[in-house]
Each structure stands twice: as structure tokens, then as C-alpha cells.
Scaffold this motif. Structure first.
Motif, mmCIF file in Angstrom:
data_model
loop_
_atom_site.group_PDB
_atom_site.id
_atom_site.type_symbol
_atom_site.label_atom_id
_atom_site.label_comp_id
_atom_site.label_asym_id
_atom_site.label_seq_id
_atom_site.Cartn_x
_atom_site.Cartn_y
_atom_site.Cartn_z
ATOM 1 N N ASN A 224 0.782 -1.226 0.000
ATOM 2 C CA ASN A 224 0.000 0.000 0.000
ATOM 3 C C ASN A 224 0.821 1.288 0.000
ATOM 4 O O ASN A 224 0.477 2.242 0.677
ATOM 5 N N GLN A 225 1.904 1.314 -0.702
ATOM 6 C CA GLN A 225 2.701 2.548 -0.758
ATOM 7 C C GLN A 225 3.495 2.590 -2.065
ATOM 8 O O GLN A 225 3.631 1.578 -2.740
ATOM 9 N N VAL A 226 3.985 3.779 -2.364
ATOM 10 C CA VAL A 226 4.828 3.904 -3.555
ATOM 11 C C VAL A 226 6.285 3.881 -3.098
ATOM 12 O O VAL A 226 6.649 4.525 -2.128
ATOM 13 N N GLN A 227 7.084 3.082 -3.768
ATOM 14 C CA GLN A 227 8.522 3.061 -3.489
ATOM 15 C C GLN A 227 9.257 3.233 -4.807
ATOM 16 O O GLN A 227 8.913 2.586 -5.796
ATOM 17 N N ALA A 228 10.253 4.095 -4.804
ATOM 18 C CA ALA A 228 11.084 4.289 -5.997
ATOM 19 C C ALA A 228 12.515 3.971 -5.599
ATOM 20 O O ALA A 228 13.104 4.680 -4.800
ATOM 21 N N TRP A 229 13.055 2.875 -6.121
ATOM 22 C CA TRP A 229 14.360 2.372 -5.678
ATOM 23 C C TRP A 229 15.354 2.286 -6.835
ATOM 24 O O TRP A 229 14.969 2.077 -7.983
ATOM 25 N N TRP A 230 16.625 2.418 -6.497
ATOM 26 C CA TRP A 230 17.674 2.100 -7.478
ATOM 27 C C TRP A 230 18.714 1.210 -6.822
ATOM 28 O O TRP A 230 18.889 1.240 -5.602
ATOM 29 N N TYR A 231 19.379 0.405 -7.626
ATOM 30 C CA TYR A 231 20.462 -0.449 -7.120
ATOM 31 C C TYR A 231 21.559 -0.508 -8.161
ATOM 32 O O TYR A 231 21.331 -0.202 -9.346
ATOM 33 N N LEU A 232 22.727 -0.893 -7.729
ATOM 34 C CA LEU A 232 23.843 -1.077 -8.667
ATOM 35 C C LEU A 232 24.756 -2.136 -8.077
ATOM 36 O O LEU A 232 25.073 -2.074 -6.888
ATOM 37 N N GLY A 233 25.131 -3.094 -8.884
ATOM 38 C CA GLY A 233 26.037 -4.104 -8.333
ATOM 39 C C GLY A 233 26.262 -5.248 -9.297
ATOM 40 O O GLY A 233 25.699 -5.287 -10.392
ATOM 41 N N PRO A 234 27.122 -6.201 -8.889
ATOM 42 C CA PRO A 234 27.449 -7.327 -9.762
ATOM 43 C C PRO A 234 26.322 -8.357 -9.843
ATOM 44 O O PRO A 234 25.603 -8.568 -8.867
ATOM 45 N N MET A 235 26.177 -8.935 -11.011
ATOM 46 C CA MET A 235 25.227 -10.026 -11.262
ATOM 47 C C MET A 235 26.034 -11.161 -11.891
ATOM 48 O O MET A 235 27.101 -10.925 -12.461
ATOM 49 N N PHE A 236 25.506 -12.379 -11.825
ATOM 50 C CA PHE A 236 26.281 -13.546 -12.260
ATOM 51 C C PHE A 236 25.445 -14.448 -13.159
ATOM 52 O O PHE A 236 24.341 -14.841 -12.766
ATOM 53 N N ARG A 237 25.955 -14.724 -14.334
ATOM 54 C CA ARG A 237 25.281 -15.698 -15.212
ATOM 55 C C ARG A 237 26.344 -16.523 -15.913
ATOM 56 O O ARG A 237 27.296 -15.969 -16.475
ATOM 57 N N ARG A 238 26.151 -17.836 -15.908
ATOM 58 C CA ARG A 238 27.157 -18.701 -16.523
ATOM 59 C C ARG A 238 26.858 -18.831 -18.012
ATOM 60 O O ARG A 238 26.309 -19.829 -18.469
ATOM 61 N N GLU A 239 27.215 -17.753 -18.747
ATOM 62 C CA GLU A 239 26.998 -17.750 -20.193
ATOM 63 C C GLU A 239 28.348 -17.941 -20.873
ATOM 64 O O GLU A 239 29.390 -17.874 -20.224
ATOM 65 N N ARG A 240 28.323 -18.121 -22.208
ATOM 66 C CA ARG A 240 29.597 -18.235 -22.922
ATOM 67 C C ARG A 240 30.225 -16.849 -22.981
ATOM 68 O O ARG A 240 29.650 -15.936 -23.578
ATOM 69 N N PRO A 241 31.402 -16.657 -22.351
ATOM 70 C CA PRO A 241 31.980 -15.319 -22.337
ATOM 71 C C PRO A 241 32.347 -14.848 -23.747
ATOM 72 O O PRO A 241 32.874 -15.619 -24.544
ATOM 73 N N GLN A 242 32.025 -13.637 -24.057
ATOM 74 C CA GLN A 242 32.398 -12.998 -25.321
ATOM 75 C C GLN A 242 32.245 -11.500 -25.123
ATOM 76 O O GLN A 242 31.847 -11.070 -24.037
ATOM 77 N N LYS A 243 32.550 -10.736 -26.174
ATOM 78 C CA LYS A 243 32.430 -9.277 -26.035
ATOM 79 C C LYS A 243 31.008 -8.913 -25.580
ATOM 80 O O LYS A 243 30.035 -9.366 -26.163
ATOM 81 N N GLY A 244 30.910 -8.157 -24.500
ATOM 82 C CA GLY A 244 29.598 -7.721 -24.029
ATOM 83 C C GLY A 244 28.807 -8.800 -23.301
ATOM 84 O O GLY A 244 27.640 -8.615 -22.977
ATOM 85 N N ARG A 245 29.432 -9.967 -23.088
ATOM 86 C CA ARG A 245 28.738 -11.040 -22.362
ATOM 87 C C ARG A 245 29.724 -11.660 -21.370
ATOM 88 O O ARG A 245 30.677 -12.323 -21.770
#
Ligand code: ATP
Ligand code: MG
Length: 405
Positions: A100-121
Motif C-alpha cells: 500500500n505505498q509507492v517506493q522508488a528504488w535504485w540499485y547497482l552491483g554485480p550479477m552472475f550468469r554462466r553464459e559463454r563469455p564474449q564481447k559484451g557477455r
């Protein structure tokens, strides 16, 4: 000799040359978020695996193939977070911040995904995200889009295209799902076993497939646009009208679906042609059912996540204005350095002492100082006389005594 150790593939070390631009981007994001009235949020990097299964969807690529998951010593299944929204929602519900309220949030930080590494991935990458909870109004979507638009402008990035689409409401999607299954079932032999499972469990996920053969099959498939309710169509048309009023150009892209399950109504992505295949910089949309799905009360929401690495690829080198003072001294006056530095630092001046200059003749110290990022050298000739010498410009050297400082 023992073998040297290296960082994990797709996870990078960063040094000051690269970090100049990182810090500039992080500061710009933080300032803009504050400017828009958003509050910072930080959540842990590890979460229960269940959180991502229940939010992103069991049959998404991220959950099925890309998560770093392990069993904790007590048997709990944990995952490194692959994205930020699920954690924000979990934290918001857990701390009673969404009801029952409005919240406006921001975050910044590392994320992890086991994808094939390449430019931009990468396997460890960084996202900045904003999440706006508690508003069904179109103004919420518009605010997010305006935010990104202003960000590109401030970073002086050109040729970024905004793609938008609508996925309709839950009922529209259900009707569309039935139609898609009806269309694909006679063609199921042409799908891989994995894709066949997807057809049974979560057929809409096939729309997001990167496989060319699936995309070819889908060319003749029914389109979501034909299953939208009049309200969703109207909502989408109004969104487009508002964007035009704000002079924000967009491409209406009916094939845009997002890789995670929780979206409804408007979805959006910003892409560039300058980065090859990994051209999506930022993506998001409305997700009105996620909070409830994770155990909270029904709370509408919109959000987006921006990939920092891809954005940095587009940015020109940012060289901050040097502000530092490096203190040098005649070899026999070096004991004066530390107390003076302490005094200047208390006055909030940035000042460095280069122990690696190792005293020696002033001429040599100055030569070294010219190769640093410092703006000025403060040269202690004696307790009674200092010189301030600009290092980056040809401005005149100032001679003064400590009593004038
Ligand atoms: P893609 O289609 O490129 O795999 P995605 O749909 O999986 O992207 P999102 O989950 O929407 O990406 O994440 C938002 C943004 O985060 C992306 O637009 C991108 O800039 C960045 N991003 C996602 N995955 C990676 C990765 N493995 N490496 C670097 N950046 C990434
Ligand atoms: Mg992906």
C-alpha cells in the motif's frame, strides 16, 4: 615453479585506467536517480535459489542454464543473483516496504550468469536498475523511459534506439498461449527435445529463443497483437502518444519479448548497432504480478536494468579534472611533509605523498611528479618557504611562506 592463478573466465579485474570511466558512469547514474527522487537499495549477492525459480520462471534460460547454484553446508540451495529485481521484491516484502505505498528504488552491483563469455557477455557483470512500486499509472512507464533518455543525453551517447512492445494483460497472454500451442503442436517434430518441453511447460518462452530454426517456425505463428484486449491496446496507444509528446523517438517492435517470465503490458529495450550481437544496453517493463507471486500483497511495478559493461563500451574516455596536490621537499626537509599533508587534508584538499620518489634531488622528484595525475606540486624548500607549481599547465609558480597558507 608452481602455476600462476588466474581469475575465473568471464570475470574481470579492473584497474584505475578503466575505473575512471566506471566511476564516472556510476556517479552519473547515482546523481540522476537522486534527481528523480529514487532511494538506494542494496541486497545480498546470494539468495535462496527458490527466489529466482519463482520469479524469473523455472523454464527461462537464466534459471535453467545460467545460474551459479550450490548447496550450502546445511543443505540449502543458494544462487548468486543473476539479476536484481527478484531480490528487490523479496526485500521489499520481507521488510513491509511495498504494501500500500509507492517506493522508488535504485540499485547497482554485480550479477552472475554462466553464459559463454564474449564481447559484451560476461559471467560477472554489473547492472544498474530502477524499480518503481505501487503505481498502475502510465506515468510510471514514462518516467522510466524519460530517465533512460536523459541518461543517454548526459553520457553523450548517440544512435541508441528505444524498442517498445506490449504483452497485454494476464488474460490476453493466456488466450495467446493457447493459440501458440495450437499452432506449434503439429510442428513439434521440428523442435529439439528441450524446446518440446518448453512448448508443454511455458510456450511463450519459445518466442525468446535465439535458435534460428525456432525463429523461422515462428514467422507464421499467431502474433500477440491479435490477442490484446481493447484496454491493453488503448493503454499502449496512449503510451506511444505520450512518448511522442515528449519528443522521445521509439520503434514499435511487435517481436520484442523479454527473457524473464514476470512482465506484462509495456516492455522496452534500448539497443545500439555499435556493439555487434550484444547490442541491448538496457531493458525492462511492467511487472504487476511479481510481488503477489512472491508472497506480498498485489502491488503493481515497473522497472529496468542497464548493463554497465555494454554502456561503458560506448562511452568515450572520461578524464576527470585533476585536483591533486603532490608534496615534494628538499631531501633534508622531508620531515615537514607529513604534518603539512595532514593539515591540508583536514582542509579537504586532495594531497598525495609519493614515497616512491624517495627524496633525492628536487629536479628528479619534479620530473616524476610531471608523470602523475597531480595538478600541482607543493615544494617544501624550507620551513619558511614553499612553492606551488602547476604541473598540467604553464601557469606561473607561486612562492609563499607557511604563514600565507
Ligand atoms: P541478452 O539478450 O543480451 O542475453 P538479457 O535479456 O539476458 O540480454 P537482461 O536480463 O534484460 O538481459 O539484463 C539487462 C541488461 O543487462 C542487458 O541489456 C545487458 O546490458 C546486461 N546483461 C545481461 N546479461 C549480461 C551478460 N552476461 N554480460 C554483460 N551484460 C549483460
Ligand atoms: Mg541473456
Amino acid at each position: 615453479m608452481s602455476q600462476t592463478l588466474q581469475s575465473i573466465r568471464g570475470m574481470h579485474d579492473l584497474f584505475s585506467d578503466q575505473l575512471q570511466n566506471w566511476l564516472h558512469l556510476e556517479n552519473t547514474l547515482q546523481q540522476l536517480a537522486t534527481h528523480y527522487g529514487y532511494q538506494p537499495v542494496r541486497t545480498p549477492i546470494l539468495e535462496k535459489t527458490e527466489l529466482f525459480k519463482r520469479s524469473l520462471g523455472q523454464d527461462t534460460d537464466v534459471v535453467e542454464k545460467e545460474m551459479y547454484t550450490f548447496e550450502d553446508r546445511n543443505g540449502d540451495l543458494l544462487s548468486l543473483r543473476p539479476e536484481g529485481t527478484a531480490s528487490c521484491v523479496r526485500a521489499g516484502i520481507e521488510h513491509g516496504q511495498l504494501h500500500n505505498q509507492v517506493q522508488a528504488w535504485w540499485y547497482l552491483g554485480p550479477m552472475f550468469r554462466r553464459e559463454r563469455p564474449q564481447k559484451g557477455r560476461l559471467r560477472q557483470f554489473h547492472q544498474f536498475g530502477i524499480e518503481l512500486f505501487g503505481s498502475t499509472e502510465l506515468s510510471a512507464e514514462i518516467e522510466l523511459i524519460a530517465f533512460a533518455d536523459q541518461l543517454w543525453e548526459q553520457l553523450e551517447l548517440k544512435d541508441i534506439t528505444l524498442h517498445i512492445n506490449t504483452l497485454g494483460n494476464q488474460t490476453d497472454r493466456q488466450r495467446y498461449r493457447t493459440a501458440l500451442v495450437k499452432f506449434l503442436t503439429p510442428l513439434r517434430d521440428q523442435l529439439t527435445p528441450d524446446e518440446q518441453t518448453r512448448l508443454e511447460r511455458n510456450p511463450l518462452r519459445l518466442l525468446d529463443s535465439k535458435s534460428p530454426s525456432v525463429q523461422a517456425l515462428l514467422k507464421k505463428a499467431p502474433a500477440i497483437q491479435d490477442y490484446l484486449s481493447p484496454e491493453s491496446v488503448q493503454r499502449y496507444d496512449t503510451l506511444k502518444q505520450h512518448l511522442s509528446d515528449l519528443n522521445i523517438t521509439y520503434q514499435d517492435n511487435p517481436s520484442l519479448v523479454r527473457g524473464l517470465d514476470y512482465y506484462n503490458e509495456a516492455v522496452f529495450e534500448w539497443t545500439t548497432d555499435a556493439l555487434g550481437a550484444q547490442g541491448t544496453l538496457c531493458a525492462g517493463g511492467r511487472y504487476d504480478t511479481l510481488v503477489e507471486q512472491l508472497g506480498g500483497s498485489s502491488t503493481p511495478a515497473v522497472g529496468f536494468a542497464l548493463g554497465l559493461e555494454r554502456t561503458l563500451e560506448l562511452m568515450k574516455i572520461h578524464t576527470p579534472q585533476p585536483q591533486q596536490l603532490v608534496i615534494l621537499s628538499e631531501p633534508n626537509e622531508s620531515t615537514l611533509i607529513a604534518p603539512l599533508a595532514a593539515q591540508l587534508r583536514h582542509m579537504n584538499l586532495q594531497c598525495v605523498i609519493r614515497t616512491d620518489f624517495k627524496g633525492g634531488p628536487l629536479k628528479n622528484q619534479l620530473k616524476r611528479a610531471h608523470n602523475t595525475q597531480a595538478a600541482w606540486a607543493l615544494i617544501l624548500e624550507s620551513a619558511e618557504q614553499y612553492q606551488i607549481k602547476p604541473l598540467q599547465t604553464h601557469a606561473a609558480t607561486i612562492t609563499c611562506s607557511p604563514h600565507t597558507l
